[in-house]
Design a protein around this motif. Structure first.
Motif, mmCIF file in Angstrom:
data_model
loop_
_atom_site.group_PDB
_atom_site.id
_atom_site.type_symbol
_atom_site.label_atom_id
_atom_site.label_comp_id
_atom_site.label_asym_id
_atom_site.label_seq_id
_atom_site.Cartn_x
_atom_site.Cartn_y
_atom_site.Cartn_z
ATOM 1 N N LEU A 121 10.396 26.365 37.181
ATOM 2 C CA LEU A 121 9.369 27.019 36.645
ATOM 3 C C LEU A 121 9.294 27.164 35.242
ATOM 4 O O LEU A 121 8.398 26.474 34.536
ATOM 5 N N ALA A 122 10.607 27.067 34.511
ATOM 6 C CA ALA A 122 10.558 26.847 33.242
ATOM 7 C C ALA A 122 10.386 25.490 32.836
ATOM 8 O O ALA A 122 9.770 25.261 31.776
ATOM 9 N N TYR A 123 10.978 24.621 33.419
ATOM 10 C CA TYR A 123 10.715 23.172 33.105
ATOM 11 C C TYR A 123 9.290 22.803 33.391
ATOM 12 O O TYR A 123 8.646 22.090 32.345
ATOM 13 N N ALA A 124 8.641 23.419 34.270
ATOM 14 C CA ALA A 124 7.041 23.163 34.388
ATOM 15 C C ALA A 124 6.289 23.807 33.142
ATOM 16 O O ALA A 124 5.411 23.095 32.634
ATOM 17 N N LEU A 125 6.656 24.921 32.779
ATOM 18 C CA LEU A 125 6.007 25.527 31.593
ATOM 19 C C LEU A 125 6.369 24.694 30.218
ATOM 20 O O LEU A 125 5.158 24.434 29.640
ATOM 21 N N LEU A 126 7.361 24.397 30.046
ATOM 22 C CA LEU A 126 7.868 23.644 28.868
ATOM 23 C C LEU A 126 7.116 22.158 28.808
ATOM 24 O O LEU A 126 6.609 21.742 28.007
ATOM 25 N N ALA A 127 6.965 21.658 30.009
ATOM 26 C CA ALA A 127 6.646 20.186 29.968
ATOM 27 C C ALA A 127 4.862 20.370 29.967
ATOM 28 O O ALA A 127 4.386 19.626 29.318
ATOM 29 N N ALA A 128 4.201 21.455 30.421
ATOM 30 C CA ALA A 128 2.743 21.406 30.256
ATOM 31 C C ALA A 128 2.360 21.986 29.040
ATOM 32 O O ALA A 128 1.623 21.396 28.208
ATOM 33 N N GLY A 129 3.546 22.609 28.213
ATOM 34 C CA GLY A 129 3.195 22.670 26.792
ATOM 35 C C GLY A 129 3.283 21.729 25.979
ATOM 36 O O GLY A 129 2.534 21.718 25.227
ATOM 37 N N GLU A 130 4.199 21.058 26.247
ATOM 38 C CA GLU A 130 4.543 19.600 25.514
ATOM 39 C C GLU A 130 3.450 18.714 25.605
ATOM 40 O O GLU A 130 3.085 18.165 24.743
ATOM 41 N N TYR A 131 3.173 18.710 26.858
ATOM 42 C CA TYR A 131 1.988 17.724 27.199
ATOM 43 C C TYR A 131 0.788 18.013 26.528
ATOM 44 O O TYR A 131 0.004 17.374 25.939
ATOM 45 N N TRP A 132 0.317 19.356 26.734
ATOM 46 C CA TRP A 132 -0.848 19.884 26.082
ATOM 47 C C TRP A 132 -0.916 19.750 24.257
ATOM 48 O O TRP A 132 -1.897 19.487 23.795
ATOM 49 N N ILE A 133 0.392 20.178 23.914
ATOM 50 C CA ILE A 133 0.389 19.722 22.144
ATOM 51 C C ILE A 133 0.418 18.575 22.051
ATOM 52 O O ILE A 133 -0.079 18.169 20.997
ATOM 53 N N GLY A 134 0.946 17.532 22.898
ATOM 54 C CA GLY A 134 0.851 16.242 22.669
ATOM 55 C C GLY A 134 -0.467 15.475 22.713
ATOM 56 O O GLY A 134 -0.874 14.676 21.977
ATOM 57 N N LYS A 135 -1.389 16.387 23.349
ATOM 58 C CA LYS A 135 -2.733 15.571 23.518
ATOM 59 C C LYS A 135 -3.601 16.266 22.772
ATOM 60 O O LYS A 135 -4.643 15.626 22.396
ATOM 61 N N ARG A 136 -3.226 17.271 21.851
ATOM 62 C CA ARG A 136 -4.295 17.857 20.818
ATOM 63 C C ARG A 136 -4.307 16.972 19.539
ATOM 64 O O ARG A 136 -3.163 16.361 19.337
#
Length: 142
Positions: A121-136
């Motif tokens: 769950l923590a990996y998924a949250l971190l990955a989603a955050g990193e992906y979202w920040i990378g796309k901005r």
């Protein structure tokens, strides 16, 4: 790493990432079992050795394999940083008396496996955050 990704098509990259993640998970489980079989560890394995390898490999896939897969497949590094922190805590810091008892790190191996669903769950949250920040687009207009 980016040159590696450019050479492989998407399907081959996914297959390679899955195979490497599974191999790392099994290798980590075998290292843990190897340590557990030492007479000085004080750890006993209930059931057959093959069942222990299968169960621990499944939990290791959640703990160790998921960050390796995310790094190889999607170039997301934050789950791997969390993995390093988890392994550092349970295998090194628990050994020292301010945090641990100084009696060995065999309980650390247990907690690396037991909390695998929480880590996923923590990996998924971190990955989603990193992906979202990378796309901005965070560039500052001049």
């Amino acid at each position: 790493m980016s040159a590696f990704r450019r050479r492989l098509p998407l399907g081959d990259r996914t297959t390679t990432a899955v195979l490497v993640a599974a191999a790392v998970s099994v290798a980590y489980s075998l290292v843990v079992l190897g340590y557990s079989l030492l007479p000085s560890s004080g750890v006993s394995i209930s059931g057959t050795l093959w069942h222990a390898v299968a169960i621990q490999s499944a939990f290791a896939l959640g703990t160790v394999g998921v960050p390796v897969f995310l790094w190889l497949r999607a170039d997301l590094k934050s789950p791997a940083v969390l993995l390093a922190a988890i392994l550092l805590f349970w295998h090194v810091l628990v050994e020292f008396p301010p945090i641990g008892s100084g009696q060995g790190d065999s309980p650390g191996f247990l907690f690396v496996f037991v909390f695998a669903p929480v880590y996923v769950l923590a990996y998924a949250l971190l990955a989603a955050g990193e992906y979202w920040i990378g796309k901005r687009d965070v560039s500052i207009p001049v």
